[in-house]
Design a protein around this motif. Sequence first.
Motif, PDB file in Angstrom:
ATOM      1  N   ASP A  91      -4.319   1.176  -1.934  1.00 56.93           N
ATOM      2  CA  ASP A  91      -3.820  -0.085  -1.953  1.00 56.93           C
ATOM      3  C   ASP A  91      -3.162  -0.623  -3.399  1.00 56.93           C
ATOM      4  O   ASP A  91      -3.559   0.292  -4.230  1.00 56.93           O
ATOM      5  CB  ASP A  91      -5.033  -1.164  -1.742  1.00 56.93           C
ATOM      6  CG  ASP A  91      -5.413  -1.047  -0.288  1.00 56.93           C
ATOM      7  OD1 ASP A  91      -4.796  -0.773   0.456  1.00 56.93           O
ATOM      8  OD2 ASP A  91      -6.778  -1.467  -0.236  1.00 56.93           O
ATOM      9  N   ARG A 126       0.969  -0.972  -0.079  1.00 57.25           N
ATOM     10  CA  ARG A 126       0.057  -0.040  -0.048  1.00 57.25           C
ATOM     11  C   ARG A 126       0.889   1.291   0.132  1.00 57.25           C
ATOM     12  O   ARG A 126       2.169   1.091   0.243  1.00 57.25           O
ATOM     13  CB  ARG A 126      -0.888  -0.077   0.953  1.00 57.25           C
ATOM     14  CG  ARG A 126      -0.144  -0.271   2.678  1.00 57.25           C
ATOM     15  CD  ARG A 126      -1.445  -0.284   3.730  1.00 57.25           C
ATOM     16  NE  ARG A 126      -0.714  -0.463   4.865  1.00 57.25           N
ATOM     17  CZ  ARG A 126      -0.429   0.638   5.905  1.00 57.25           C
ATOM     18  NH1 ARG A 126      -0.845   1.782   5.572  1.00 57.25           N
ATOM     19  NH2 ARG A 126      -0.089   0.158   6.946  1.00 57.25           N
ATOM     20  N   GLU A 167      -4.063   7.564   0.987  1.00 58.33           N
ATOM     21  CA  GLU A 167      -3.830   6.186   1.117  1.00 58.33           C
ATOM     22  C   GLU A 167      -4.082   5.153   0.074  1.00 58.33           C
ATOM     23  O   GLU A 167      -5.611   5.091  -0.149  1.00 58.33           O
ATOM     24  CB  GLU A 167      -4.119   5.489   2.381  1.00 58.33           C
ATOM     25  CG  GLU A 167      -3.546   3.980   2.743  1.00 58.33           C
ATOM     26  CD  GLU A 167      -3.717   3.500   4.076  1.00 58.33           C
ATOM     27  OE1 GLU A 167      -3.766   2.221   4.202  1.00 58.33           O
ATOM     28  OE2 GLU A 167      -3.658   4.474   4.893  1.00 58.33           O
TER      29      GLU A 167
END
Length: 504
Positions: free
Chosen positions: A480, A466, A478
Amino acid sequence: MPALLSLQKIEKSFGSNQILHQVDFHLQKGQVHALLGANGAGKSTLMKIIAGEYTKDAGTIQIEGEEVQILSPGHAKRQGISVIHQELSLVPEFTVAENVYLGKEPAQGPGSFLLSRSEAARKTRALLDKYQIELDPHRKVKDLSIGQQQVVEILKAISEDSRVLVMDEPTATLTAAETNQLFEVIHSLKSKGIGIIYISHRLDEIQQICDWVTILKDGRKTAEGPIAEFGNERIIECMVGRQMDHYYPNTKHNPGEVVLELQHIRKNGVLRNVSATFRKGEIVGIFGLLGAGQSELMRIIFGADRADGGQLICKGQAVQIDSPRTAMSHGIALVTENRKEEGLVLELGSDQNMTLTSMEQFSGYGLRNLGKIKEIAKEYVGKLNIKLHALHHPVKHLSGGNQQKVILGKWLLTSPDIILLSEPTRGIDIGARSEIYHLLDRLAHEEKAIVIASSDVDEILGLCDRVLIMFRGEIIAEVDQADASIELLMEYASGARQTTGVGG
Protein backbone atom coordinates in the motif's frame (compact mmCIF):
# COMPACT_ATOMS: atom_id res chain seq x y z
CA MET A 1 42.81 28.05 -15.63
CA PRO A 2 40.52 28.34 -18.67
CA ALA A 3 37.46 26.12 -18.95
CA LEU A 4 37.72 22.92 -20.99
CA LEU A 5 34.77 24.13 -23.10
CA SER A 6 33.34 27.63 -22.96
CA LEU A 7 30.34 28.95 -24.86
CA GLN A 8 29.65 32.67 -24.60
CA LYS A 9 26.58 34.63 -25.74
CA ILE A 10 25.45 31.88 -28.14
CA GLU A 11 22.47 32.76 -30.34
CA LYS A 12 20.55 30.65 -32.83
CA SER A 13 17.42 31.27 -34.87
CA PHE A 14 15.43 29.30 -37.41
CA GLY A 15 13.72 31.83 -39.64
CA SER A 16 12.01 34.36 -37.42
CA ASN A 17 11.98 31.98 -34.44
CA GLN A 18 14.89 32.68 -32.10
CA ILE A 19 15.76 29.52 -30.15
CA LEU A 20 18.82 30.60 -28.12
CA HIS A 21 19.31 34.03 -26.55
CA GLN A 22 22.90 34.84 -25.53
CA VAL A 23 23.45 31.55 -23.71
CA ASP A 24 26.63 31.01 -21.69
CA PHE A 25 27.86 27.52 -20.77
CA HIS A 26 31.18 26.49 -19.20
CA LEU A 27 32.49 22.95 -18.71
CA GLN A 28 35.57 22.26 -16.60
CA LYS A 29 38.02 19.36 -16.87
CA GLY A 30 36.89 16.34 -14.86
CA GLN A 31 33.39 17.78 -14.34
CA VAL A 32 29.99 16.19 -14.89
CA HIS A 33 27.81 19.15 -15.85
CA ALA A 34 24.04 18.70 -16.03
CA LEU A 35 22.24 20.62 -18.78
CA LEU A 36 18.57 20.79 -17.85
CA GLY A 37 15.44 22.31 -19.29
CA ALA A 38 11.92 21.43 -20.31
CA ASN A 39 11.30 20.26 -23.87
CA GLY A 40 11.71 23.31 -26.09
CA ALA A 41 14.07 25.08 -23.68
CA GLY A 42 16.90 25.02 -26.22
CA LYS A 43 19.23 22.39 -24.78
CA SER A 44 19.07 20.15 -27.88
CA THR A 45 19.90 23.11 -30.11
CA LEU A 46 22.82 24.08 -27.87
CA MET A 47 24.16 20.52 -27.94
CA LYS A 48 23.84 20.36 -31.73
CA ILE A 49 25.92 23.53 -31.99
CA ILE A 50 28.60 21.95 -29.77
CA ALA A 51 28.46 18.75 -31.86
CA GLY A 52 28.72 20.64 -35.17
CA GLU A 53 25.24 19.65 -36.40
CA TYR A 54 24.15 23.32 -36.32
CA THR A 55 26.25 26.44 -36.68
CA LYS A 56 25.74 29.31 -34.25
CA ASP A 57 24.44 32.68 -35.44
CA ALA A 58 26.41 34.65 -32.86
CA GLY A 59 28.70 34.14 -29.89
CA THR A 60 32.02 32.42 -29.34
CA ILE A 61 33.19 28.88 -28.55
CA GLN A 62 36.52 28.25 -26.82
CA ILE A 63 38.33 25.03 -26.00
CA GLU A 64 40.87 25.46 -23.23
CA GLY A 65 40.92 29.20 -23.85
CA GLU A 66 41.39 29.03 -27.62
CA GLU A 67 38.53 30.20 -29.84
CA VAL A 68 37.35 27.59 -32.34
CA GLN A 69 34.77 27.38 -35.12
CA ILE A 70 32.78 24.13 -35.10
CA LEU A 71 31.37 23.79 -38.58
CA SER A 72 30.55 20.07 -38.83
CA PRO A 73 30.35 16.88 -36.74
CA GLY A 74 33.73 15.83 -38.13
CA HIS A 75 35.22 19.13 -37.05
CA ALA A 76 33.75 18.70 -33.56
CA LYS A 77 35.38 15.26 -33.28
CA ARG A 78 38.72 16.70 -34.33
CA GLN A 79 38.31 19.21 -31.51
CA GLY A 80 37.81 16.32 -29.07
CA ILE A 81 33.99 16.51 -28.74
CA SER A 82 31.86 13.37 -28.96
CA VAL A 83 28.14 12.75 -28.46
CA ILE A 84 26.75 9.52 -26.98
CA HIS A 85 23.24 9.37 -28.45
CA GLN A 86 20.27 7.45 -27.02
CA GLU A 87 20.18 5.37 -30.22
CA LEU A 88 23.35 3.30 -30.23
CA SER A 89 25.25 2.94 -33.53
CA LEU A 90 27.02 -0.40 -33.16
CA VAL A 91 27.44 -3.41 -35.46
CA PRO A 92 25.99 -6.39 -33.52
CA GLU A 93 28.04 -9.05 -35.32
CA PHE A 94 31.34 -7.26 -34.67
CA THR A 95 33.38 -7.59 -31.50
CA VAL A 96 33.82 -4.84 -28.93
CA ALA A 97 37.26 -4.00 -30.34
CA GLU A 98 36.04 -4.03 -33.95
CA ASN A 99 33.24 -1.60 -33.05
CA VAL A 100 35.56 0.69 -31.09
CA TYR A 101 37.95 1.02 -34.04
CA LEU A 102 35.45 0.69 -36.89
CA GLY A 103 36.48 3.14 -39.61
CA LYS A 104 39.82 3.80 -37.93
CA GLU A 105 41.31 0.31 -37.89
CA PRO A 106 44.96 0.35 -36.83
CA ALA A 107 46.68 -1.27 -39.83
CA GLN A 108 49.87 -3.29 -39.52
CA GLY A 109 50.63 -3.46 -43.22
CA PRO A 110 49.22 -2.47 -46.60
CA GLY A 111 45.62 -3.69 -46.84
CA SER A 112 46.07 -5.97 -43.81
CA PHE A 113 42.69 -5.68 -42.05
CA LEU A 114 42.87 -9.19 -40.55
CA LEU A 115 46.17 -8.40 -38.89
CA SER A 116 44.81 -5.05 -37.67
CA ARG A 117 42.13 -6.80 -35.62
CA SER A 118 44.71 -7.95 -33.10
CA GLU A 119 46.01 -4.41 -32.84
CA ALA A 120 42.45 -3.09 -32.35
CA ALA A 121 41.96 -5.62 -29.57
CA ARG A 122 45.26 -4.60 -27.95
CA LYS A 123 44.38 -0.92 -28.07
CA THR A 124 40.88 -1.60 -26.74
CA ARG A 125 42.36 -3.63 -23.86
CA ALA A 126 44.63 -0.69 -23.05
CA LEU A 127 41.59 1.62 -22.90
CA LEU A 128 39.68 -0.82 -20.71
CA ASP A 129 42.62 -1.04 -18.31
CA LYS A 130 43.16 2.72 -18.26
CA TYR A 131 39.55 3.43 -17.30
CA GLN A 132 39.13 0.31 -15.13
CA ILE A 133 36.30 -1.09 -17.25
CA GLU A 134 35.55 -4.81 -17.15
CA LEU A 135 34.70 -5.93 -20.69
CA ASP A 136 36.08 -8.54 -23.09
CA PRO A 137 37.33 -6.84 -26.28
CA HIS A 138 36.80 -10.10 -28.23
CA ARG A 139 33.13 -10.47 -27.27
CA LYS A 140 30.49 -9.77 -29.93
CA VAL A 141 28.31 -6.74 -29.28
CA LYS A 142 25.10 -8.72 -29.87
CA ASP A 143 25.93 -10.73 -26.73
CA LEU A 144 26.25 -7.65 -24.50
CA SER A 145 23.61 -6.05 -22.31
CA ILE A 146 22.30 -2.58 -23.25
CA GLY A 147 24.42 -1.10 -20.46
CA GLN A 148 27.57 -2.76 -21.79
CA GLN A 149 26.74 -1.56 -25.32
CA GLN A 150 26.51 1.96 -23.90
CA VAL A 151 30.03 1.54 -22.54
CA VAL A 152 31.25 0.45 -26.01
CA GLU A 153 29.90 3.74 -27.40
CA ILE A 154 31.90 5.58 -24.73
CA LEU A 155 35.00 3.59 -25.65
CA LYS A 156 34.51 4.60 -29.31
CA ALA A 157 34.54 8.24 -28.23
CA ILE A 158 37.57 8.11 -25.95
CA SER A 159 39.51 6.07 -28.52
CA GLU A 160 39.43 9.27 -30.58
CA ASP A 161 41.01 11.21 -27.70
CA SER A 162 37.75 12.98 -26.90
CA ARG A 163 38.02 15.55 -24.14
CA VAL A 164 34.32 16.41 -24.03
CA LEU A 165 31.53 13.79 -23.92
CA VAL A 166 27.87 14.71 -24.34
CA MET A 167 25.57 12.06 -22.84
CA ASP A 168 21.93 12.35 -23.90
CA GLU A 169 19.56 10.45 -21.57
CA PRO A 170 22.20 7.73 -21.11
CA THR A 171 20.20 5.65 -18.62
CA ALA A 172 16.82 5.74 -20.40
CA THR A 173 16.91 2.01 -21.20
CA LEU A 174 19.25 0.78 -18.46
CA THR A 175 18.46 -1.33 -15.42
CA ALA A 176 19.41 -0.06 -11.96
CA ALA A 177 22.49 -2.31 -11.93
CA GLU A 178 23.54 -1.12 -15.41
CA THR A 179 23.06 2.50 -14.33
CA ASN A 180 25.38 1.98 -11.37
CA GLN A 181 27.97 0.40 -13.68
CA LEU A 182 27.70 3.38 -16.04
CA PHE A 183 28.23 5.75 -13.12
CA GLU A 184 31.41 3.88 -12.20
CA VAL A 185 32.68 4.43 -15.75
CA ILE A 186 31.75 8.14 -15.53
CA HIS A 187 33.71 8.50 -12.28
CA SER A 188 36.72 6.93 -13.99
CA LEU A 189 36.41 9.31 -16.95
CA LYS A 190 36.22 12.25 -14.54
CA SER A 191 39.39 11.14 -12.80
CA LYS A 192 41.24 11.33 -16.14
CA GLY A 193 40.10 14.92 -16.77
CA ILE A 194 37.35 14.24 -19.30
CA GLY A 195 34.46 16.71 -19.11
CA ILE A 196 30.93 15.32 -19.41
CA ILE A 197 27.75 17.18 -20.36
CA TYR A 198 24.92 15.12 -18.88
CA ILE A 199 21.34 15.51 -20.15
CA SER A 200 18.58 13.70 -18.26
CA HIS A 201 15.06 14.21 -16.94
CA ARG A 202 15.79 11.97 -13.94
CA LEU A 203 16.52 14.33 -11.08
CA ASP A 204 17.68 11.56 -8.73
CA GLU A 205 20.48 10.77 -11.19
CA ILE A 206 21.39 14.42 -11.55
CA GLN A 207 21.82 14.70 -7.79
CA GLN A 208 23.87 11.50 -7.68
CA ILE A 209 26.33 11.91 -10.56
CA CYS A 210 26.60 15.62 -11.46
CA ASP A 211 28.87 18.31 -10.00
CA TRP A 212 27.38 21.40 -11.64
CA VAL A 213 24.08 22.33 -13.26
CA THR A 214 22.98 24.80 -15.93
CA ILE A 215 19.24 25.30 -16.51
CA LEU A 216 17.64 26.71 -19.66
CA LYS A 217 14.11 28.02 -20.12
CA ASP A 218 12.75 29.43 -23.39
CA GLY A 219 16.24 29.61 -24.86
CA ARG A 220 17.75 31.55 -21.97
CA LYS A 221 19.93 30.46 -19.07
CA THR A 222 17.89 30.84 -15.89
CA ALA A 223 20.33 29.42 -13.35
CA GLU A 224 23.65 27.66 -12.85
CA GLY A 225 25.79 26.55 -9.96
CA PRO A 226 27.10 23.59 -7.96
CA ILE A 227 24.57 20.78 -7.67
CA ALA A 228 24.78 21.00 -3.88
CA GLU A 229 22.93 24.32 -4.11
CA PHE A 230 20.10 22.90 -6.21
CA GLY A 231 17.49 20.71 -4.59
CA ASN A 232 14.87 19.15 -6.83
CA GLU A 233 12.28 21.83 -5.99
CA ARG A 234 14.63 24.62 -7.07
CA ILE A 235 15.55 22.78 -10.27
CA ILE A 236 11.88 22.33 -11.17
CA GLU A 237 11.10 25.96 -10.38
CA CYS A 238 13.95 27.17 -12.63
CA MET A 239 12.88 24.84 -15.44
CA VAL A 240 9.18 25.66 -15.52
CA GLY A 241 9.27 29.22 -14.19
CA ARG A 242 6.99 28.61 -11.24
CA GLN A 243 6.89 26.73 -7.99
CA MET A 244 5.51 23.22 -8.18
CA ASP A 245 4.36 22.48 -4.65
CA HIS A 246 2.18 19.67 -5.97
CA TYR A 247 4.40 17.96 -8.50
CA TYR A 248 2.43 14.80 -7.73
CA PRO A 249 -1.32 15.01 -7.01
CA ASN A 250 -2.11 15.19 -3.31
CA THR A 251 -5.56 13.63 -3.39
CA LYS A 252 -7.17 10.47 -2.06
CA HIS A 253 -8.98 8.00 -4.26
CA ASN A 254 -11.95 5.86 -3.33
CA PRO A 255 -11.57 2.54 -5.15
CA GLY A 256 -14.80 0.92 -6.30
CA GLU A 257 -15.63 -2.48 -7.68
CA VAL A 258 -13.13 -4.80 -9.35
CA VAL A 259 -13.14 -4.23 -13.13
CA LEU A 260 -10.20 -6.41 -14.12
CA GLU A 261 -8.81 -9.57 -12.60
CA LEU A 262 -5.81 -11.61 -13.73
CA GLN A 263 -5.69 -15.27 -12.77
CA HIS A 264 -2.44 -17.22 -13.12
CA ILE A 265 -1.26 -15.54 -16.35
CA ARG A 266 1.71 -17.34 -17.90
CA LYS A 267 3.99 -16.75 -20.87
CA ASN A 268 6.94 -19.03 -21.31
CA GLY A 269 10.21 -17.33 -20.44
CA VAL A 270 8.47 -14.06 -19.57
CA LEU A 271 5.61 -14.35 -17.02
CA ARG A 272 4.98 -16.88 -14.25
CA ASN A 273 1.62 -17.32 -12.54
CA VAL A 274 0.65 -13.63 -12.43
CA SER A 275 -2.54 -12.86 -10.51
CA ALA A 276 -3.88 -9.41 -9.59
CA THR A 277 -7.04 -7.32 -9.28
CA PHE A 278 -7.69 -3.76 -10.40
CA ARG A 279 -10.57 -1.54 -9.25
CA LYS A 280 -12.21 1.47 -10.80
CA GLY A 281 -11.25 4.78 -9.22
CA GLU A 282 -7.71 3.80 -8.20
CA ILE A 283 -4.18 4.06 -9.57
CA VAL A 284 -2.18 0.85 -9.30
CA GLY A 285 1.53 0.73 -10.02
CA ILE A 286 3.33 -2.32 -11.37
CA PHE A 287 6.95 -1.78 -10.45
CA GLY A 288 9.96 -3.73 -11.55
CA LEU A 289 13.41 -3.23 -12.93
CA LEU A 290 13.76 -3.37 -16.70
CA GLY A 291 13.15 -6.93 -17.86
CA ALA A 292 11.00 -7.91 -14.88
CA GLY A 293 7.98 -8.48 -17.13
CA GLN A 294 5.73 -5.51 -16.41
CA SER A 295 5.71 -4.19 -19.98
CA GLU A 296 5.02 -7.67 -21.36
CA LEU A 297 2.11 -8.06 -18.92
CA MET A 298 0.55 -4.82 -20.23
CA ARG A 299 0.76 -6.10 -23.80
CA ILE A 300 -0.90 -9.39 -22.88
CA ILE A 301 -3.78 -7.66 -21.10
CA PHE A 302 -4.27 -5.50 -24.20
CA GLY A 303 -4.12 -8.45 -26.60
CA ALA A 304 -0.98 -7.26 -28.38
CA ASP A 305 0.74 -10.48 -27.25
CA ARG A 306 -0.77 -13.85 -26.37
CA ALA A 307 -0.41 -15.59 -23.01
CA ASP A 308 0.36 -19.31 -22.81
CA GLY A 309 -2.08 -19.81 -19.96
CA GLY A 310 -4.28 -18.15 -17.36
CA GLN A 311 -7.56 -16.25 -17.36
CA LEU A 312 -8.70 -12.61 -17.59
CA ILE A 313 -11.90 -11.55 -15.85
CA CYS A 314 -13.24 -8.21 -17.12
CA LYS A 315 -16.18 -6.66 -15.27
CA GLY A 316 -17.14 -10.02 -13.80
CA GLN A 317 -16.99 -11.97 -17.05
CA ALA A 318 -14.26 -14.36 -18.24
CA VAL A 319 -12.92 -12.99 -21.52
CA GLN A 320 -10.52 -14.13 -24.23
CA ILE A 321 -8.56 -11.08 -25.37
CA ASP A 322 -6.74 -12.13 -28.51
CA SER A 323 -6.25 -8.72 -30.15
CA PRO A 324 -6.17 -5.00 -29.31
CA ARG A 325 -9.56 -4.64 -31.01
CA THR A 326 -11.04 -7.18 -28.60
CA ALA A 327 -9.45 -5.34 -25.67
CA MET A 328 -10.95 -2.07 -26.87
CA SER A 329 -14.39 -3.68 -27.08
CA HIS A 330 -14.03 -4.46 -23.36
CA GLY A 331 -13.10 -0.86 -22.52
CA ILE A 332 -9.34 -1.40 -22.24
CA ALA A 333 -6.77 1.09 -23.58
CA LEU A 334 -2.97 0.86 -23.66
CA VAL A 335 -0.56 3.80 -23.75
CA THR A 336 2.51 1.99 -25.02
CA GLU A 337 6.09 2.75 -23.96
CA ASN A 338 7.13 2.99 -27.63
CA ARG A 339 5.06 6.02 -28.49
CA LYS A 340 6.84 6.83 -31.77
CA GLU A 341 6.75 3.27 -33.10
CA GLU A 342 3.42 2.01 -31.73
CA GLY A 343 1.42 4.96 -30.41
CA LEU A 344 1.52 7.51 -33.21
CA VAL A 345 1.63 7.94 -36.96
CA LEU A 346 4.39 10.53 -36.94
CA GLU A 347 3.64 12.09 -40.33
CA LEU A 348 -0.03 12.77 -39.43
CA GLY A 349 -1.31 15.73 -37.44
CA SER A 350 -2.65 15.67 -33.90
CA ASP A 351 -6.25 15.68 -35.14
CA GLN A 352 -5.78 12.57 -37.30
CA ASN A 353 -3.80 10.74 -34.61
CA MET A 354 -6.38 11.42 -31.90
CA THR A 355 -9.21 9.98 -33.96
CA LEU A 356 -7.41 6.89 -35.31
CA THR A 357 -8.95 4.44 -32.84
CA SER A 358 -12.45 5.90 -32.94
CA MET A 359 -12.84 6.76 -36.61
CA GLU A 360 -16.31 5.21 -36.77
CA GLN A 361 -17.52 8.19 -34.68
CA PHE A 362 -16.30 10.59 -37.36
CA SER A 363 -17.23 8.95 -40.63
CA GLY A 364 -20.26 7.87 -42.57
CA TYR A 365 -20.85 6.28 -45.95
CA GLY A 366 -17.08 5.81 -46.31
CA LEU A 367 -16.31 9.50 -45.82
CA ARG A 368 -14.57 11.22 -42.92
CA ASN A 369 -16.25 14.21 -41.31
CA LEU A 370 -13.20 16.49 -41.25
CA GLY A 371 -15.07 19.29 -39.53
CA LYS A 372 -16.12 17.03 -36.68
CA ILE A 373 -12.59 15.60 -36.40
CA LYS A 374 -11.13 19.09 -36.13
CA GLU A 375 -13.75 20.15 -33.58
CA ILE A 376 -13.18 17.19 -31.22
CA ALA A 377 -9.40 17.45 -31.61
CA LYS A 378 -9.47 21.13 -30.62
CA GLU A 379 -11.56 20.19 -27.59
CA TYR A 380 -9.01 17.61 -26.40
CA VAL A 381 -6.06 19.88 -27.16
CA GLY A 382 -7.63 22.28 -24.69
CA LYS A 383 -8.55 19.62 -22.11
CA LEU A 384 -5.07 18.09 -22.14
CA ASN A 385 -3.16 21.36 -22.52
CA ILE A 386 -1.36 20.14 -25.65
CA LYS A 387 1.07 22.74 -27.01
CA LEU A 388 1.21 22.74 -30.81
CA HIS A 389 1.40 25.15 -33.73
CA ALA A 390 -1.50 23.67 -35.70
CA LEU A 391 -3.68 20.57 -35.54
CA HIS A 392 -2.55 19.36 -38.95
CA HIS A 393 1.19 19.70 -38.30
CA PRO A 394 2.91 16.26 -38.08
CA VAL A 395 3.18 15.03 -34.50
CA LYS A 396 6.84 14.15 -35.10
CA HIS A 397 7.56 17.85 -34.44
CA LEU A 398 5.92 17.80 -30.96
CA SER A 399 7.84 17.34 -27.73
CA GLY A 400 7.69 13.97 -26.01
CA GLY A 401 5.24 15.25 -23.43
CA ASN A 402 2.85 16.63 -26.02
CA GLN A 403 3.10 13.45 -28.08
CA GLN A 404 2.11 11.47 -25.00
CA LYS A 405 -0.88 13.74 -24.44
CA VAL A 406 -2.00 13.16 -28.03
CA ILE A 407 -1.89 9.40 -27.36
CA LEU A 408 -3.90 9.87 -24.16
CA GLY A 409 -6.43 11.93 -26.09
CA LYS A 410 -6.68 9.18 -28.71
CA TRP A 411 -7.59 6.62 -26.07
CA LEU A 412 -9.89 8.88 -24.06
CA LEU A 413 -11.99 9.29 -27.21
CA THR A 414 -12.76 5.55 -26.98
CA SER A 415 -14.27 6.08 -23.47
CA PRO A 416 -12.20 3.35 -21.78
CA ASP A 417 -12.87 2.02 -18.30
CA ILE A 418 -9.37 0.59 -17.84
CA ILE A 419 -6.30 2.59 -18.91
CA LEU A 420 -2.97 0.77 -19.01
CA LEU A 421 0.21 2.84 -19.27
CA SER A 422 3.68 1.41 -19.85
CA GLU A 423 6.61 3.68 -18.86
CA PRO A 424 4.31 6.68 -19.39
CA THR A 425 6.82 9.49 -18.78
CA ARG A 426 10.05 8.06 -20.21
CA GLY A 427 11.93 10.86 -21.97
CA ILE A 428 9.39 13.50 -20.93
CA ASP A 429 10.36 16.75 -19.22
CA ILE A 430 9.49 17.70 -15.65
CA GLY A 431 6.61 20.06 -16.39
CA ALA A 432 4.87 17.68 -18.81
CA ARG A 433 5.33 14.80 -16.35
CA SER A 434 3.48 16.69 -13.64
CA GLU A 435 0.65 17.56 -16.03
CA ILE A 436 0.28 13.88 -16.98
CA TYR A 437 0.29 12.83 -13.31
CA HIS A 438 -2.52 15.28 -12.53
CA LEU A 439 -4.47 14.12 -15.59
CA LEU A 440 -4.25 10.48 -14.43
CA ASP A 441 -5.36 11.54 -10.96
CA ARG A 442 -8.38 13.28 -12.51
CA LEU A 443 -9.23 10.18 -14.52
CA ALA A 444 -9.10 8.05 -11.36
CA HIS A 445 -11.58 10.44 -9.75
CA GLU A 446 -13.78 9.85 -12.82
CA GLU A 447 -13.79 6.16 -11.80
CA LYS A 448 -11.34 4.94 -14.43
CA ALA A 449 -9.05 2.09 -13.41
CA ILE A 450 -5.47 3.30 -14.00
CA VAL A 451 -2.64 0.76 -14.19
CA ILE A 452 0.91 2.08 -14.54
CA ALA A 453 3.84 -0.20 -15.34
CA SER A 454 7.02 1.71 -14.60
CA SER A 455 10.65 1.26 -13.63
CA ASP A 456 10.72 4.81 -12.18
CA VAL A 457 10.42 4.28 -8.43
CA ASP A 458 9.74 7.96 -7.66
CA GLU A 459 6.85 7.99 -10.12
CA ILE A 460 5.36 4.87 -8.58
CA LEU A 461 5.65 6.21 -5.03
CA GLY A 462 4.31 9.65 -5.88
CA LEU A 463 1.28 8.57 -7.88
CA CYS A 464 -0.02 5.12 -6.98
CA ASP A 465 -2.51 3.97 -4.34
CA ARG A 466 -0.88 0.55 -4.16
CA VAL A 467 2.07 -1.12 -5.82
CA LEU A 468 2.51 -4.61 -7.26
CA ILE A 469 6.19 -5.52 -7.47
CA MET A 470 7.52 -7.83 -10.16
CA PHE A 471 10.71 -9.88 -10.17
CA ARG A 472 11.65 -12.29 -12.95
CA GLY A 473 8.17 -12.40 -14.44
CA GLU A 474 6.28 -12.83 -11.19
CA ILE A 475 4.39 -10.51 -8.83
CA ILE A 476 6.19 -11.15 -5.55
CA ALA A 477 4.70 -8.42 -3.33
CA GLU A 478 1.87 -5.93 -2.96
CA VAL A 479 2.46 -2.76 -0.95
CA ASP A 480 0.00 0.00 0.00
CA GLN A 481 1.07 3.59 -0.60
CA ALA A 482 1.31 4.29 3.13
CA ASP A 483 3.85 1.48 3.59
CA ALA A 484 5.87 1.98 0.41
CA SER A 485 9.41 3.34 0.34
CA ILE A 486 12.24 3.39 -2.18
CA GLU A 487 14.22 0.96 -0.06
CA LEU A 488 11.36 -1.53 0.27
CA LEU A 489 10.43 -1.47 -3.41
CA MET A 490 14.04 -1.86 -4.51
CA GLU A 491 14.59 -4.76 -2.12
CA TYR A 492 11.68 -6.65 -3.67
CA ALA A 493 12.46 -5.60 -7.26
CA SER A 494 16.09 -6.71 -6.98
CA GLY A 495 15.18 -10.06 -5.43
CA ALA A 496 16.81 -9.24 -2.09
CA ARG A 497 13.44 -9.75 -0.35
CA GLN A 498 10.82 -12.31 -1.32
CA THR A 499 7.13 -12.76 -0.52
CA THR A 500 4.96 -15.62 -1.75
CA GLY A 501 1.25 -16.03 -2.32
CA VAL A 502 0.69 -12.53 -3.75
CA GLY A 503 -2.02 -11.71 -6.27
CA GLY A 504 -5.71 -11.39 -6.10
